[in-house]
Design an enzyme around this catalytic site. Sequence first.
Site, PDB file in Angstrom:
ATOM      1  N   ASP A  40       0.844  -1.192   0.000  1.00  0.00           N
ATOM      2  CA  ASP A  40       0.000   0.000   0.000  1.00  0.00           C
ATOM      3  C   ASP A  40       0.880   1.243   0.000  1.00  0.00           C
ATOM      4  O   ASP A  40       1.877   1.301   0.714  1.00  0.00           O
ATOM      5  CB  ASP A  40      -0.923  -0.001   1.214  1.00  0.00           C
ATOM      6  CG  ASP A  40      -2.002   1.058   1.093  1.00  0.00           C
ATOM      7  OD1 ASP A  40      -2.520   1.252  -0.025  1.00  0.00           O
ATOM      8  OD2 ASP A  40      -2.312   1.714   2.091  1.00  0.00           O
TER       9      ASP A  40
ATOM     10  N   HIS B 150      -3.846  14.026   0.691  1.00  0.00           N
ATOM     11  CA  HIS B 150      -3.961  13.134   1.850  1.00  0.00           C
ATOM     12  C   HIS B 150      -2.699  13.217   2.713  1.00  0.00           C
ATOM     13  O   HIS B 150      -2.783  13.336   3.941  1.00  0.00           O
ATOM     14  CB  HIS B 150      -4.186  11.697   1.380  1.00  0.00           C
ATOM     15  CG  HIS B 150      -4.143  10.671   2.475  1.00  0.00           C
ATOM     16  ND1 HIS B 150      -5.133  10.544   3.420  1.00  0.00           N
ATOM     17  CD2 HIS B 150      -3.205   9.731   2.791  1.00  0.00           C
ATOM     18  CE1 HIS B 150      -4.823   9.559   4.258  1.00  0.00           C
ATOM     19  NE2 HIS B 150      -3.656   9.063   3.900  1.00  0.00           N
TER      20      HIS B 150
ATOM     21  N   GLU C  56     -10.093   4.037   3.919  1.00  0.00           N
ATOM     22  CA  GLU C  56      -9.253   4.788   2.985  1.00  0.00           C
ATOM     23  C   GLU C  56      -9.750   4.476   1.584  1.00  0.00           C
ATOM     24  O   GLU C  56      -9.758   3.317   1.152  1.00  0.00           O
ATOM     25  CB  GLU C  56      -7.773   4.424   3.149  1.00  0.00           C
ATOM     26  CG  GLU C  56      -7.206   4.971   4.449  1.00  0.00           C
ATOM     27  CD  GLU C  56      -5.687   4.925   4.529  1.00  0.00           C
ATOM     28  OE1 GLU C  56      -5.063   4.105   3.823  1.00  0.00           O
ATOM     29  OE2 GLU C  56      -5.124   5.716   5.325  1.00  0.00           O
TER      30      GLU C  56
ATOM     31  N   GLU D  60      -9.263   4.124  -2.074  1.00  0.00           N
ATOM     32  CA  GLU D  60      -8.092   3.920  -2.924  1.00  0.00           C
ATOM     33  C   GLU D  60      -8.486   3.168  -4.193  1.00  0.00           C
ATOM     34  O   GLU D  60      -9.570   2.589  -4.297  1.00  0.00           O
ATOM     35  CB  GLU D  60      -7.016   3.097  -2.188  1.00  0.00           C
ATOM     36  CG  GLU D  60      -6.586   3.707  -0.860  1.00  0.00           C
ATOM     37  CD  GLU D  60      -5.327   3.076  -0.272  1.00  0.00           C
ATOM     38  OE1 GLU D  60      -4.536   2.465  -1.037  1.00  0.00           O
ATOM     39  OE2 GLU D  60      -5.141   3.202   0.953  1.00  0.00           O
TER      40      GLU D  60
ATOM     41  N   ASP E 131      -8.881   0.513   2.224  1.00  0.00           N
ATOM     42  CA  ASP E 131      -7.800   0.105   3.134  1.00  0.00           C
ATOM     43  C   ASP E 131      -8.215   0.484   4.561  1.00  0.00           C
ATOM     44  O   ASP E 131      -7.846   1.533   5.076  1.00  0.00           O
ATOM     45  CB  ASP E 131      -6.518   0.832   2.702  1.00  0.00           C
ATOM     46  CG  ASP E 131      -5.322   0.485   3.559  1.00  0.00           C
ATOM     47  OD1 ASP E 131      -5.237  -0.658   4.004  1.00  0.00           O
ATOM     48  OD2 ASP E 131      -4.467   1.374   3.773  1.00  0.00           O
TER      49      ASP E 131
ATOM     50  N   ARG F 109      -6.979   4.157  13.324  1.00  0.00           N
ATOM     51  CA  ARG F 109      -6.106   5.333  13.486  1.00  0.00           C
ATOM     52  C   ARG F 109      -5.456   5.409  14.848  1.00  0.00           C
ATOM     53  O   ARG F 109      -4.350   5.943  14.974  1.00  0.00           O
ATOM     54  CB  ARG F 109      -6.927   6.607  13.253  1.00  0.00           C
ATOM     55  CG  ARG F 109      -7.555   6.694  11.881  1.00  0.00           C
ATOM     56  CD  ARG F 109      -6.537   6.617  10.783  1.00  0.00           C
ATOM     57  NE  ARG F 109      -7.172   6.762   9.472  1.00  0.00           N
ATOM     58  CZ  ARG F 109      -6.551   6.557   8.318  1.00  0.00           C
ATOM     59  NH1 ARG F 109      -5.276   6.204   8.299  1.00  0.00           N
ATOM     60  NH2 ARG F 109      -7.192   6.714   7.179  1.00  0.00           N
TER      61      ARG F 109
ATOM     62  N   GLN G 191      -2.659   2.998  14.745  1.00  0.00           N
ATOM     63  CA  GLN G 191      -1.661   3.551  13.821  1.00  0.00           C
ATOM     64  C   GLN G 191      -0.818   4.643  14.487  1.00  0.00           C
ATOM     65  O   GLN G 191       0.408   4.675  14.356  1.00  0.00           O
ATOM     66  CB  GLN G 191      -2.373   4.113  12.588  1.00  0.00           C
ATOM     67  CG  GLN G 191      -1.443   4.632  11.495  1.00  0.00           C
ATOM     68  CD  GLN G 191      -2.233   5.130  10.280  1.00  0.00           C
ATOM     69  OE1 GLN G 191      -3.453   5.020  10.226  1.00  0.00           O
ATOM     70  NE2 GLN G 191      -1.530   5.679   9.307  1.00  0.00           N
TER      71      GLN G 191
ATOM     72  N   LYS H 117      -3.367  -1.632   9.881  1.00  0.00           N
ATOM     73  CA  LYS H 117      -3.838  -1.854   8.510  1.00  0.00           C
ATOM     74  C   LYS H 117      -4.042  -3.335   8.218  1.00  0.00           C
ATOM     75  O   LYS H 117      -4.232  -3.712   7.067  1.00  0.00           O
ATOM     76  CB  LYS H 117      -2.794  -1.300   7.528  1.00  0.00           C
ATOM     77  CG  LYS H 117      -2.383   0.138   7.775  1.00  0.00           C
ATOM     78  CD  LYS H 117      -3.398   1.111   7.219  1.00  0.00           C
ATOM     79  CE  LYS H 117      -2.835   2.518   7.250  1.00  0.00           C
ATOM     80  NZ  LYS H 117      -3.621   3.433   6.415  1.00  0.00           N
TER      81      LYS H 117
ATOM     82  N   THR I 250      -8.589  -5.478   3.989  1.00  0.00           N
ATOM     83  CA  THR I 250      -8.566  -4.565   2.848  1.00  0.00           C
ATOM     84  C   THR I 250      -9.619  -5.091   1.886  1.00  0.00           C
ATOM     85  O   THR I 250      -9.543  -6.250   1.470  1.00  0.00           O
ATOM     86  CB  THR I 250      -7.187  -4.567   2.163  1.00  0.00           C
ATOM     87  OG1 THR I 250      -6.194  -4.207   3.124  1.00  0.00           O
ATOM     88  CG2 THR I 250      -7.146  -3.604   0.992  1.00  0.00           C
TER      89      THR I 250
ATOM     90  N   GLU J 240      -9.466  12.563   7.818  1.00  0.00           N
ATOM     91  CA  GLU J 240      -9.362  13.896   7.215  1.00  0.00           C
ATOM     92  C   GLU J 240     -10.700  14.639   7.251  1.00  0.00           C
ATOM     93  O   GLU J 240     -10.748  15.830   7.533  1.00  0.00           O
ATOM     94  CB  GLU J 240      -8.895  13.776   5.765  1.00  0.00           C
ATOM     95  CG  GLU J 240      -7.494  13.236   5.610  1.00  0.00           C
ATOM     96  CD  GLU J 240      -7.262  12.779   4.184  1.00  0.00           C
ATOM     97  OE1 GLU J 240      -6.848  13.599   3.344  1.00  0.00           O
ATOM     98  OE2 GLU J 240      -7.513  11.587   3.900  1.00  0.00           O
TER      99      GLU J 240
END
Length: 422
Positions: A125, A132, A198, A200, A232, A236, A239, A252, A256, A362
């Site tokens: 990834d 971002h 996420e 993607e 994904d 957080r 993370q 992560k 996915t 975000e």
Amino acid sequence: MPLVRSWVDSANTAECPFPLNNLPCGVFTASDGEKRCGVAIGDRIVDVSALEAAGLIVFHGGPLLDHPGWNRLMAAGPEVWSSLRAQLTELLEEGAARRSAVERHLVTLAGAQLHLPFQVVEYTDFYAGRHHALNVGTMFRGAENALPPNWLHIPIGYNGRASSVVVSGTDVRRPWGQLKGPDDVVPRFAPSQRFDIELEIGAVVGLPSKSGQPVTVAEADAMIFGYVLLNDWSARDIQAWEYQPLGPFQSKATATTISPWIVMKAALETFRVSTPAREVPLLPHLAEPGPLLYDIALEVGLTPEDAAETILSRTNYREMYYSAAQQLAHHTTAGSPMNTGDLLGSGTISGPLKENRGSLLELSWGGKEPLTLENGETRSFLHDNDIVTLRGVAKGDGYIIGFGDCTGRILPALADPYSRQG
Ligand code: MN
């Protein structure tokens, strides 16, 4: 390129995501209970494994579709990919001579059970969206250090887990992990409270590369078989505690999700666009020989339990700073071979405006600005039983190219993840 008309009438409307121009590759459960390779056309799936078995599709050197996964065809290379598209177009186009022979191998798409379209052998990834990276970097490290010093020179990535890549529709269980808030003295082990998405696009590698042999960006583009939508899922809070200095790990690793259909590169050819202007020149081995991104409109929908969907974000794949071909080329620079079935996540695709952001992190600015949904509820991160749906569409001249929804529902965390009961 205009719409190519099919005798499958539903494939000829301007809103159908699967016109004859598309021919995306999936795996479905046939009426006999067997998993087989299928291609979406209109509101049908054409059983291409059956077409091959019946001699209606032929590849030199023997069958490639007699296994429920596209890897063997992907490995066969661009000439075979073109041959598949040409043979299917001839069988499915308006006025096709062999229509009646093909018609018996169509099944209804709605309600069909779809599976991972290929065996994901490895998953990497990236972090290749500038909007971002700026947003997340600002939140995690401050505006001064938002973009790491290497960011404008190489597409940054980490090695993810192929084993937890799942097909759209698979439920996703909220994970447990180590969490440590900014004011906590020590970490604790608990369910993630900041579970996120996420948005993607994933690139699917068809042709392998050789060990010790880096590939050029043009060679990398030729190796790519097609693209999928990719969510994904990201914890957080896990993370934030674990990511320095070696990058994301357990945050992560839960799942996915990819769309059930691989849109072949050939179907996207007319939607090619260039990456944005370089802020600093790239070294020659990563420079692009031509337009290698695609104009694909994207959106994220969130459906709370027993409520209508709210569209959280709209953006476009063309916002990426690095193309998949550049990422793939970079991946080979140190000598690692790439394999058929390698999956490369683009990195979160955010655009310049708040409504273009591709993650809740975000959109809610780390939880400081919760979003209000259509039903009046608010969200900073995902709640249990939320359903997230990614959609993507390339808009052509009188037709569109779709990927099928990329969706997943959040299951509550287990009360005790180490319980061996049940
Ligand atoms: Mn990601």
